[in-house]
Design a protein around this motif. Structure first.
Motif, mmCIF file in Angstrom:
data_model
loop_
_atom_site.group_PDB
_atom_site.id
_atom_site.type_symbol
_atom_site.label_atom_id
_atom_site.label_comp_id
_atom_site.label_asym_id
_atom_site.label_seq_id
_atom_site.Cartn_x
_atom_site.Cartn_y
_atom_site.Cartn_z
ATOM 1 N N ALA A 1 42.218 40.145 28.299
ATOM 2 C CA ALA A 1 43.050 39.347 29.201
ATOM 3 C C ALA A 1 44.412 40.010 29.401
ATOM 4 O O ALA A 1 45.003 40.532 28.460
ATOM 5 N N SER B 1 46.871 38.199 30.612
ATOM 6 C CA SER B 1 47.790 37.093 30.373
ATOM 7 C C SER B 1 47.082 36.071 29.494
ATOM 8 O O SER B 1 45.908 35.773 29.719
ATOM 9 N N LYS C 1 44.402 29.341 27.558
ATOM 10 C CA LYS C 1 43.898 29.962 28.786
ATOM 11 C C LYS C 1 44.083 31.460 28.720
ATOM 12 O O LYS C 1 45.027 31.973 28.128
ATOM 13 N N ASP D 1 43.607 34.997 31.355
ATOM 14 C CA ASP D 1 43.447 35.499 32.718
ATOM 15 C C ASP D 1 42.963 36.946 32.678
ATOM 16 O O ASP D 1 43.518 37.771 31.946
ATOM 17 N N TYR D 2 41.959 37.221 33.501
ATOM 18 C CA TYR D 2 41.335 38.545 33.572
ATOM 19 C C TYR D 2 41.318 39.027 35.017
ATOM 20 O O TYR D 2 41.130 38.225 35.933
ATOM 21 N N HIS D 3 41.445 40.328 35.193
ATOM 22 C CA HIS D 3 41.220 40.914 36.518
ATOM 23 C C HIS D 3 39.718 41.159 36.655
ATOM 24 O O HIS D 3 39.142 41.957 35.913
ATOM 25 N N ARG E 1 38.296 29.260 36.869
ATOM 26 C CA ARG E 1 38.491 29.415 38.309
ATOM 27 C C ARG E 1 38.878 30.847 38.601
ATOM 28 O O ARG E 1 39.516 31.528 37.791
ATOM 29 N N TRP E 2 38.484 31.288 39.787
ATOM 30 C CA TRP E 2 38.760 32.648 40.232
ATOM 31 C C TRP E 2 39.537 32.567 41.540
ATOM 32 O O TRP E 2 39.171 31.808 42.451
ATOM 33 N N VAL F 1 41.635 37.195 40.121
ATOM 34 C CA VAL F 1 41.991 36.763 38.766
ATOM 35 C C VAL F 1 41.062 35.629 38.338
ATOM 36 O O VAL F 1 40.961 34.609 39.007
ATOM 37 N N GLN F 2 40.394 35.858 37.226
ATOM 38 C CA GLN F 2 39.523 34.850 36.624
ATOM 39 C C GLN F 2 40.278 34.183 35.493
ATOM 40 O O GLN F 2 40.685 34.852 34.538
ATOM 41 N N ARG F 3 40.495 32.881 35.593
ATOM 42 C CA ARG F 3 41.130 32.123 34.516
ATOM 43 C C ARG F 3 40.053 31.357 33.770
ATOM 44 O O ARG F 3 39.188 30.735 34.376
#
Length: 155
Positions: free
Chosen positions: A37, A39, A48, A50-52, A139-140, A144-146
């Protein structure tokens, strides 16, 4: 109930959640090849990451990730640490997230053969201490996939 630990940056950490984050991060990097991640917000009640990613994860992907983390938790895998020189880490880890002024000796947190990560945080001693893992939302948007997750009672 486990007591939160205050780290050297006065940040409150909850070891079970932090360890679960390592499991999810390691598997995301292995499965999708876009690294850990970029973030993270890790809290006791919910966390949470976050991923690219080039496309959103499917419901099946989310369920598979959740099942994977719970499977490792149920195996009660030992969580260990080792200290190695910065030069030994450069070929093994992304050094870009090291804080400025990090020492020449770095700590690697290992969750059995499932994950290895540079980390200064607090962790459980065995995955069985984490409790159940549940992805509560994903969610994407704009690449960004959270992933939001919580912990429940021990398995």
């Amino acid at each position: 109930m486990e007591t939160p630990i205050i780290n050297e940056h006065n940040k409150q950490e909850y070891p079970p959640m932090h360890t679960a984050e390592h499991l999810l991060n390691g598997e995301m990097a292995r499965r999708y090849g876009h690294g850990r991640a970029f973030s993270a917000h890790i809290e006791r009640k919910k966390s949470k990451l976050d991923y690219h990613l080039p496309a959103p994860l499917t419901d099946a992907d989310i369920k598979s990730l959740e099942d994977y983390v719970n499977q490792v938790i149920s195996q009660d895998v030992e969580v260990t640490e080792e200290y190695v020189s910065r030069s030994e880490c450069e070929d093994r880890f992304d050094m870009g997230r090291l804080p400025e002024g990090a020492s020449d000796t770095l700590r690697i947190v290992c969750i059995g053969s499932y994950d290895q990560c540079l980390c200064a945080g607090s962790h459980v001693s065995r995955t069985g201490e984490i409790g159940s893992f549940r992805i509560t939302s994903a969610r994407w948007q704009d690449g960004v996939q959270r992933i939001v997750f919580k912990l429940g009672e021990k398995l």
